[in-house]
Scaffold this motif. Structure first.
Motif, short mmCIF file in Angstrom:
data_model
loop_
_atom_site.label_atom_id
_atom_site.label_comp_id
_atom_site.label_asym_id
_atom_site.label_seq_id
_atom_site.Cartn_x
_atom_site.Cartn_y
_atom_site.Cartn_z
N THR A 493 91.23 64.09 -84.77
CA THR A 493 92.02 64.77 -85.81
C THR A 493 92.52 63.77 -86.85
N ALA A 494 92.99 62.61 -86.38
CA ALA A 494 93.48 61.58 -87.31
C ALA A 494 92.36 61.09 -88.22
N LYS A 495 91.17 60.88 -87.65
CA LYS A 495 90.05 60.40 -88.47
C LYS A 495 89.62 61.45 -89.49
N GLU A 496 89.62 62.71 -89.10
CA GLU A 496 89.25 63.76 -90.05
C GLU A 496 90.25 63.85 -91.19
N CYS A 497 91.55 63.73 -90.88
CA CYS A 497 92.57 63.75 -91.94
C CYS A 497 92.37 62.58 -92.90
N TYR A 498 92.00 61.41 -92.36
CA TYR A 498 91.77 60.25 -93.22
C TYR A 498 90.55 60.45 -94.11
N GLN A 499 89.47 60.98 -93.50
CA GLN A 499 88.25 61.18 -94.27
C GLN A 499 88.41 62.22 -95.37
N LEU A 500 89.26 63.20 -95.14
CA LEU A 500 89.51 64.23 -96.14
C LEU A 500 90.50 63.80 -97.21
N GLY A 501 91.02 62.59 -97.08
CA GLY A 501 91.91 62.07 -98.11
C GLY A 501 93.35 62.53 -97.98
N PHE A 502 93.76 62.94 -96.78
CA PHE A 502 95.13 63.43 -96.61
C PHE A 502 96.16 62.33 -96.87
N PHE A 503 95.79 61.07 -96.59
CA PHE A 503 96.75 59.99 -96.70
C PHE A 503 96.67 59.26 -98.04
N ALA A 504 95.81 59.74 -98.94
CA ALA A 504 95.77 59.18 -100.29
C ALA A 504 97.02 59.65 -101.05
N PRO A 505 97.79 58.75 -101.65
CA PRO A 505 99.05 59.17 -102.29
C PRO A 505 98.86 60.23 -103.35
N GLN A 506 97.76 60.16 -104.12
CA GLN A 506 97.57 61.14 -105.18
C GLN A 506 97.24 62.53 -104.65
N ASN A 507 96.89 62.65 -103.36
CA ASN A 507 96.55 63.95 -102.77
C ASN A 507 97.69 64.52 -101.92
N ALA A 508 98.90 64.01 -102.09
CA ALA A 508 100.00 64.38 -101.20
C ALA A 508 100.30 65.88 -101.25
N ASP A 509 100.36 66.46 -102.45
CA ASP A 509 100.72 67.87 -102.56
C ASP A 509 99.67 68.76 -101.90
#
Length: 578
Positions: A493-509
């Motif tokens: 789950t953590a890797k999928e969130c990272y790959q989808l860009g969840f932790f990129a600051p510009q994608n926070a919303d």
């Protein structure tokens, strides 16, 4: 001066013994079932079949039932509980936080993981797991500490017909102890070594000698005081002799043995029965199917042995030397007279039929279905399922029975934690220091005493005292230890969130919008990190805008300076020309 008769003496013990005998008679059927189930668990259940025809013949005992129980126990240990204490009032928030950190330490000091494991074995075998939460005044060199012990349901007795042990007027806990050791500790026992009580015992292969042991009875009973409050009292006696009684203790006669007023035992039934705090377990459900499988195994083993052995039908007039015929090492067998098919022929045993094997396999599958121990719950697959996500979905769907068992165990664990807090409130008179893991992961030493849990005055209002208030808490239980599969699922789950860009600051919303619709363990920490990333991105954007504006102002200022210098130079040149 004539000594006053103590409240608990020989007559009261005799009355308690009579009540205990009545309770034992009402629990006899349950005791017999518990003893039989232990044989089933050890795969020694053939001892229950007193059939002379079975002596000397194969008695196979397959381990399908044992395998199912072992897998259920493994599920329980993979989800070892951890307590979290929540306050019901804002004033108790600090105490609740301290309790959340020291409760695991108290459990660790009481060797709770071993207690948890032993109780789960008994819960699965006997149908009920029981733990006792006591105060041990002799622990820590006389300072005292909370003790948690797994209890043997065979040695516990309550009033027949009650669904909750707290509704029973008396509760008895029995134990077998060495008579000489008891006499050394309590000299009043000397001369009373003849055991007056008998207890049911498990069947042991080597037998169990109880000639030098006596039955010690822990007798708990509830009694109202003068104000009408129910007090819990305790008496320990052996062979009709009182060893200790709280009513005979001046410090506890008017207070009771435990302030919480409850029997210090927590029952955790697997499958409930009406009008009984004890339930029934998987062995009770699976034993009939396991019996059918073992009887078929016995018949098949016998068939294979008979089919592999050469046998003959001989007439008295055949004249065949039977000793030479039975000796397979001889190449020649002597015959007197003429040998024909009528007087001598081999006896061939028919082999196993295919439908017999199919029927046996179907009974094995039936046992798996009954116990919920299908192949996929053990990591096996069927039907060509090879995708990791599909296997994970099947395992998740197949583990709902285990999750249901764990919920009941967590409810029992919460009740145990409440008893622990009550014992802290009563007996933690002196301040103790606990080594805990701090928020940053480092070690901290936290002082704690029972004063933080006792009633506190609420002050005055209009000159009137508002009385006192005792802190009350809620216990929330979570799984401390995860299985390997659960950790792998969390990591995926953590890797999928990272790959989808969840932790990129510009994608926070956008990431927060997606997380609002998702649900997995630890999601609040993920949301908090994404919010922090979004806040960091906003600060970074604002800082970049400020830097850009500063650069624009700086370049404008440089242009103004250069223009002024050029004008000054031109005016000087014009003056020289004029």
């Amino acid at each position: 001066m004539i000594d006053e008769k103590p409240p608990i003496g020989v007559e009261e013990v005799a009355e308690a013994t009579a009540i205990l005998q009545k309770y034992k008679a009402g629990k006899a059927a349950l005791d017999k079932r518990i003893v039989d189930n232990e044989l089933w668990f050890r795969m020694g259940h053939w001892k229950n079949y007193q059939n002379p025809m079975m002596e000397g013949k194969p008695q196979p005992a397959s381990g399908w039932l044992f395998n199912s129980i072992a897998n259920k126990h493994a599920d329980a240990m993979d989800n070892y509980p951890a307590p979290n204490v929540l306050p019901r009032a804002a004033d108790d928030a600090q105490t609740a936080q301290v309790l959340s950190s020291i409760l695991p330490v108290v459990l660790e000091q009481a060797d709770y993981e071993q207690v948890y494991s032993d109780t789960w074995w008994r819960k699965l075998k006997q149908g009920t797991g029981v733990k006792g939460v006591f105060w041990d005044p002799e622990a820590r060199g006389g300072v005292g500490e909370i003790a948690i012990r797994p209890m043997n349901l065979l040695m516990l007795y309550w009033e027949p017909g009650v669904a909750d042990i707290q509704a029973s007027p008396h509760f008895f806990s029995l134990s077998m102890e060495n008579t000489k050791q008891l006499e050394n500790r309590w000299p009043q026992l000397k001369g009373h070594s003849a055991s007056v009580l008998d207890v049911p015992r498990f069947l042991h292969d080597g037998g169990l000698d109880t000639t030098e042991k006596s039955v010690v009875v822990d007798w708990y009973y509830k009694k109202p005081d003068k104000a009408g409050h129910t007090l819990l009292h305790y008496c320990k006696f052996c062979n009709g002799v009182v060893l200790y009684a709280s009513e005979n203790d001046p410090a506890l006669a008017g207070r009771g043995f435990y302030d919480h007023g409850k029997y210090p035992f927590v029952f955790d039934p697997l499958f409930m029965e009406e009008d009984s705090p004890a339930g029934f377990g998987y062995i009770d459900v699976m034993k009939e199917c396991q019996t059918a499988i073992d009887r078929m195994n016995h018949a098949m083993d016998e068939n294979v042995l008979l089919a592999s052995k050469q046998r003959y039908v001989l007439s008295d007039t055949a004249g065949v030397n039977e000793e030479e015929l039975a000796d397979l090492s001889r190449d020649i067998v002597h015959v007197a007279g003429r040998l024909g098919d009528e007087s001598f022929r081999p006896l061939q045993t028919a082999g196993l039929q295919g439908n017999s094997l199919s029927y046996r396999n179907s009974r094995i599958e039936e046992l798996k279905e009954i116990s919920g121990n299908r192949d996929m719950t053990q990591g096996g697959t069927a039907g060509g399922v090879t995708a990791a996500s599909a296997i994970a979905a099947l395992q998740e769907a197949g583990s709902k029975l285990s999750r249901d068992m764990l919920k009941s165990a967590y409810r029992a664990f919460a009740r145990e934690c409440y008893l622990i807090i009550d014992l802290m409130r009563q007996f933690y008179d002196e301040e103790r220091v606990f080594r805990v893991i701090g928020p940053a992961g480092g070690r901290e030493f936290v002082p704690f005493s029972g004063a933080a849990l006792r009633a506190r005055p609420m002050g005055l209002m209009g000159g009137v005292e508002l009385g006192s208030r005792e802190p009350v808490f809620d216990i929330v239980v979570s799984a401390e230890k995860k299985s390997t599969f659960s950790r792998l699922s969390q990591n995926e789950t953590a890797k999928e969130c990272y790959q989808l860009g969840f932790f990129a600051p510009q994608n926070a919303d956008a990431a927060l919008a997606a997380l609002e619709m998702m649900d997995f363990e630890g999601i609040e920490k993920v949301r908090q990190r994404v919010r922090q990333n979004g806040t960091l991105a906003q600060k970074l954007t604002a800082a970049q805008m400020q830097i850009t504006q500063f650069r624009e102002k700086l370049s404008g200022a440089e242009e103004n300076l250069s223009t002024r210098a050029l004008a000054k130079n031109l005016s000087g040149a014009l003056r020289q020309l004029s």
